[in-house]
Design an enzyme around this catalytic site. Sequence first.
Site, PDB file in Angstrom:
ATOM      1  N   LYS A   1      83.910 112.858  33.626  1.00  0.00           N
ATOM      2  CA  LYS A   1      83.680 113.362  32.256  1.00  0.00           C
ATOM      3  C   LYS A   1      84.332 114.736  32.134  1.00  0.00           C
ATOM      4  O   LYS A   1      84.231 115.564  33.055  1.00  0.00           O
ATOM      5  CB  LYS A   1      82.181 113.460  32.007  1.00  0.00           C
ATOM      6  CG  LYS A   1      81.813 113.895  30.584  1.00  0.00           C
ATOM      7  CD  LYS A   1      80.289 113.904  30.432  1.00  0.00           C
ATOM      8  CE  LYS A   1      79.884 114.240  29.003  1.00  0.00           C
ATOM      9  NZ  LYS A   1      78.423 114.239  28.839  1.00  0.00           N
TER      10      LYS A   1
ATOM     11  N   SER B   1      76.654 111.632  25.019  1.00  0.00           N
ATOM     12  CA  SER B   1      77.961 112.217  24.933  1.00  0.00           C
ATOM     13  C   SER B   1      78.935 111.705  26.006  1.00  0.00           C
ATOM     14  O   SER B   1      80.135 111.974  25.907  1.00  0.00           O
ATOM     15  CB  SER B   1      77.873 113.735  25.024  1.00  0.00           C
ATOM     16  OG  SER B   1      77.284 114.103  26.230  1.00  0.00           O
TER      17      SER B   1
ATOM     18  N   SER C   1      72.527 111.751  27.482  1.00  0.00           N
ATOM     19  CA  SER C   1      73.965 111.531  27.392  1.00  0.00           C
ATOM     20  C   SER C   1      74.614 110.682  28.468  1.00  0.00           C
ATOM     21  O   SER C   1      75.796 110.387  28.363  1.00  0.00           O
ATOM     22  CB  SER C   1      74.689 112.885  27.359  1.00  0.00           C
ATOM     23  OG  SER C   1      74.437 113.494  26.115  1.00  0.00           O
TER      24      SER C   1
END
Lengths: 496, 97
Positions: free
Chosen positions: A85, A160, A184
């Site tokens: 990420k 996210s 997330s």
Amino acid sequence: MPHLEILQMNARDIASKVQSGQLAAERTAEAFAQHIENHQLLINSHIEWDKAHVLAEVDKQIAYIEAAKFAGKPLPLAGVPIAIKDNILVEGQAISCGSRILQGYRASYDATVIQKLRSAGALLFGRTNLDEFAMGSSSEHSAYGPTLNPWNRAHVAGGSSGGSAAAVAAGFTPLALGSDTGGSVRQPAAFCGVVGLKPSYGRVSRYGLVAYASSLDQIGTLARDVQDTELLYRVIAGYDEHDGTSYPEPSPDALKDWSESLKGKKIAFVKEFMGAGIQDEVQQAFAAALASLKEAGAELHEISIPSLSLAIPVYYIIASAEASSNLARFDGIRYGHRSQKSGLALRELYQQSRSEGFGREVKQRIMLGTYVLSSGYYDAYYAQATKLRELLKQEFNAHFQAGIDAIVSPTSPVTAFPLGQNVSDPLAMYLSDIYTIAANLLGIPALSLPMGRDHKDLPIGLQWMAPAFQEEQLLRSALVYERKRTGFESIRPGLR
Amino acid sequence: MASLDRKTVEKIAQLAHLKLSEEELLHYEKQLSVILDYMQVIQQAQVKLPEGWRSDTEQMNLSERVDQAEHSQVMEKVLKCAPKTVGTAFQVPRILE
């Protein structure tokens, strides 16, 4: 071994075959790299995918894998591609946090988790998309476009950590790292039909994770199944002296001597979670999951946690307050975007650079956080939220102390919503976090794994929560359920 | 207490070092009002907690590191990231407006 066969392999099989010499790490890298090259743009899982660069780095790692083999050093993730990420620092590499404000910045150090992945022989496979600064539940708030759900590309991947979850679901990499502040990792895992784990606060070092809300953030794992999850978790967990909130006790081997039964386990479901607003199919899938658990020998209990009705405001007040503080560092002086406008004095430069660089949702949360911390409002909002957080913790702990081993719920009240649906509604997005935020507020471990699909074929996730530092127990119970479930056959990665 | 007016939004923006356009001011006035109206609900809760209730700080692992000076060796890497440098310093514009 043909590419197609390699793409179907899970992480633990790749690692074991690469270590034994049955599979070449170069071949694994080639197979996954080509798959990503062919399909990445269809779902926009990656902010940056540069095949040549990735494979060049892989070559260096392969030399290390060979040396380790020669020296007899076991590498738990030998030759396993893993997507990262884009809020986790990888030295020398650009990092965006899904924002324009870090344009031009290259990480000056490796996050601790990255060092651990390298040590374990993993292959770093690109930077995945996210909601800007991890603020969002859909990956639509990225300056680099939304990530689409591999199961149905008219729908969001969740957020996210949408890019990471989508990458694993699409078979781009068997593993990915995400970060979880209010759900997330778990929510995109649920939306994309993969397994997402948020470890206990303190289990995984936050050194090198760009901070959103420091008392809530944890780096988490995305994988195809519980065993791969456990493998990655074992590699990244552990005490780190660079992180002052790091938990000093080591994590036991979670799946050693695991059993096929949940006999004797007290598993609870929460009364306050069963309110309105849950999609019918999610409700049905959850009821079926509970039946499965009972069949596996678990004792089901209904529990009540009255403070949950206030959990969302508590979460957003605390998270925004911490975010407003953490994002104050982006001022265009030491790194990132600096306004090119001429004739600006210092304060104007800060304002201009930040306003040019930050997106809408981030500005909103910074302002919300600034407000709840400001003079005259601090007591009514932030101080009150902190007290309510403690109350929530006590209510949960009372149940754990009374013998509850785990708490289950759907991960999200709805399946992946259509793109654009929640983007302009300020509360709709926030309210859908109701099941996931408690684990962050309490610092307890939580995991989402698939339990079914809706009529549009969109995955439905089941969330497990356990008391703090009981990842062992959490993973074992989840594995039993995974083996027994019938509503969702083992993920076969790909794009639909 | 909630429902923000424009003046408050301007003040918050100033505190947060953000410069908002006319359109943004209207947008955030609306959005933040909706959000804060909803958040108000926590004020009704009566929370009674005993002295020293901060369990969130209890868990802190405050073991001290050895007080030993070491070279950080990051100067070059750090300066390389900066938009404007002068020698080994970050260049900033004048402070007074």
